[in-house]
Design a protein around this motif. Structure first.
Motif, mmCIF file in Angstrom:
data_model
loop_
_atom_site.group_PDB
_atom_site.id
_atom_site.type_symbol
_atom_site.label_atom_id
_atom_site.label_comp_id
_atom_site.label_asym_id
_atom_site.label_seq_id
_atom_site.Cartn_x
_atom_site.Cartn_y
_atom_site.Cartn_z
ATOM 1 N N ASN B 150 0.670 -1.287 -0.009
ATOM 2 C CA ASN B 150 0.070 0.074 -0.114
ATOM 3 C C ASN B 150 0.850 1.385 0.081
ATOM 4 N N ASP B 151 0.757 2.102 -1.022
ATOM 5 C CA ASP B 151 1.448 3.234 -1.017
ATOM 6 C C ASP B 151 3.223 2.879 -0.874
ATOM 7 N N GLY B 152 3.595 1.995 -1.527
ATOM 8 C CA GLY B 152 4.785 1.342 -1.551
ATOM 9 C C GLY B 152 5.324 0.844 -0.434
ATOM 10 N N ALA B 153 4.477 0.466 0.582
ATOM 11 C CA ALA B 153 4.984 -0.025 1.797
ATOM 12 C C ALA B 153 4.241 -1.422 1.931
ATOM 13 N N LEU B 154 5.148 -2.283 2.202
ATOM 14 C CA LEU B 154 4.683 -4.020 2.436
ATOM 15 C C LEU B 154 3.917 -3.922 4.015
ATOM 16 N N PHE B 155 2.855 -4.676 3.989
ATOM 17 C CA PHE B 155 2.153 -4.909 5.035
ATOM 18 C C PHE B 155 2.688 -5.990 5.992
ATOM 19 N N TYR B 156 2.644 -6.038 7.246
ATOM 20 C CA TYR B 156 3.241 -6.894 8.162
ATOM 21 C C TYR B 156 2.240 -7.394 9.012
#
Lengths: 327, 327
Positions: B150-156
């Motif tokens: 999302n928006d270039g960031a991985l979700f953890y």
């Protein structure tokens, strides 16, 4: 004294509170929304309530106060970046530039978001979720919705449309949902879903103590609280309805857990009042359907500040946005 | 010339590539993992492959190159912050301090993450997802897993355990899963799940062209590609298996969409090779079970750089982490 205004706008009432920067609600007022008077009237009421609360609290406390920013939780699809209330069925709003209007009227920074997000933000950061990093919150009321807070940040998804847990289509459910789908979770497991399913079954002759409480036409008045009352008297019918609703919630939450791995699930909204009547079957189903690694860690609780979380969350959401904007 | 090393570690092979900072793979080598030689040997092989690739590419291109950082995609549960491979069943690894060891050996910044996350990061940012803001990627192979960007960031999620789409327990499935649950999505809808279900039904006498291709004991050799071949000859049995798998995938994805609202779903892994044989029933089921607002926007595609996405993703993940760390 510096405070943030938090406003929770519902179809029936507007609640407006003043909240300290540590999340304590110091003053709160409630007024009828009066949706029928139109969007302009509702916006003016929101603005007037913020001013009224600020004046009244300053008088009551004898200290000067200043409202740093206001956060508003609105039902429906909200675009927080553009500041526009895209669509709210119960308010009759469509593409309303709420932030622009309120900022012009109040001369204050104003931030809006969906009310379930602000509510879950309040519970996750200042309620039952305090100290947890990955929180999934669900509200069980007229409908069912969800929101996530990870590392203090709300999750949005494309067009801010995440969190429609209530519209997961469940196997075995077939009732039409106003959204156009059939068998959505909320057609059975929401507070109004349970009531509707109960009425249908009671009309079809299912035996229950509820017949004696609500004979004939009186049945229309049945509420979710009545189901809880009958449950507590061991009424098998009420137990069946609530256990099925809890089981369906647990099943839908098992899908969510496998996808997003929360550390804590908070169940809020009116449905939280049912407590273990819903939570016991919910947990049983949920924990039987998730990987052992989740099972060992995940906690499920009811909301701590169910009544205030919307106001606290809206105010603290405004604080977070305001600090980010003025950095 | 400045490059990032991207390494994709599987149970069978290790692939190591050099990737420019715009995501172009300029050099790539592949070696057998040789899991049986133990963790130390595999770590040494990873390091040696990075060195070998750097030397060989410098010679081939005639330019001096410098590896800025290395990213490694590892199977199983990975703790990217601590740099520890928590558990990888197919490598036999448990709590291995991979980052510390590799950094000491290579004298380079090293970043690790789960291989599905790095793969989906590669596809989302430099493959089929380029230009999209909210991407959900799934890999369909031996198992089924997912990741979100999302928006270039991985979700953890909590303990980095998000993305276990393959272990959603599906109504109607009853086979035991090695994870301990019963009826997990991947027991039917993964590539190996489809093959296992097909073998079981063929042994029970279901008619199919596959009997003539794999008579008697030969049936053991059946692969997912054979199901696709039979499907293309209009074999009703192969069609039924693949349509059911696609339908189950679509159903599980409908749960995910309602929760997290992606703009784009990328289907990758070996299963992506089945193309529309899986994607047609997948989309049919998915789009019939989501809110109209999702339906109008959501796209479902197969991976663009299926073979390279793991390497590109690991390298570009290292770039993102490295830039954040040196800011």
């Amino acid at each position: 004294m510096e405070v943030y205004a938090g406003v929770d706008v519902g179809g029936t009432n507007i609640v407006c509170g003043l909240v300290t920067s540590s999340g304590e609600v110091v003053y709160q007022i409630k007024r009828a929304t009066e949706v029928s008077k139109g969007p302009d009237s509702v916006l003016e009421k929101i603005a007037a309530m913020i001013e009224e609360a600020a004046v009244a609290y300053a008088e009551q406390s004898g200290t000067g106060i200043s409202v740093t920013a206001a956060g508003i939780g609105l039902p429906g699809f909200v675009d927080p970046e553009e500041g526009i209330a895209r669509f709210a069925g119960n308010l009759g709003w469509r593409n309303l530039p709420a932030v622009q209007r309120l900022q012009a009227r109040l001369n204050l920074p104003v931030y809006i978001d969906n009310d379930v997000r602000t509510y879950v933000f309040g519970e996750a950061m200042y309620g039952a979720g305090k100290g947890y990093k990955d929180v999934l919150g669900i509200t069980v009321g007229t409908g069912i919705a969800s929101a996530m807070v990870n590392d203090g940040a709300l999750f949005y998804g494309f067009r801010n449309m995440s969190g429609e847990l209530g519209h997961i289509v469940m196997e075995g459910l077939t009732d039409p949902c106003p959204c156009g789908l059939e068998g959505c979770l909320e057609t059975f497991a929401s507070a109004s879903g349970m009531v509707r399913q109960a009425k249908k079954a009671l009309r079809a002759g299912e035996p229950s103590i509820l017949h004696s409480w609500f004979p004939g036409e009186k049945l229309e008045e049945l509420s979710a609280a009545d189901l809880s009352r009958a449950y507590d008297l061991d009424d098998p019918f009420a137990k069946l309805i609530m256990e099925k609703a809890g089981t369906l919630l647990g099943r839908a939450l098992s899908y969510a857990v496998s996808m997003v791995s929360p550390e804590l699930i908070i169940v809020g909204g009116g449905g939280a009042l049912a407590g273990d009547r819903l939570l016991a079957p919910l947990k049983k189903e949920l924990f039987s359907r998730i990987l052992p690694d989740y099972r060992d860690q995940l906690k499920v609780v009811t909301a701590l500040n169910n009544d205030d979380a919307g106001v606290t969350g809206s105010a603290m959401y405004a604080k977070q946005k305001h600090i980010a904007a003025t950095k």
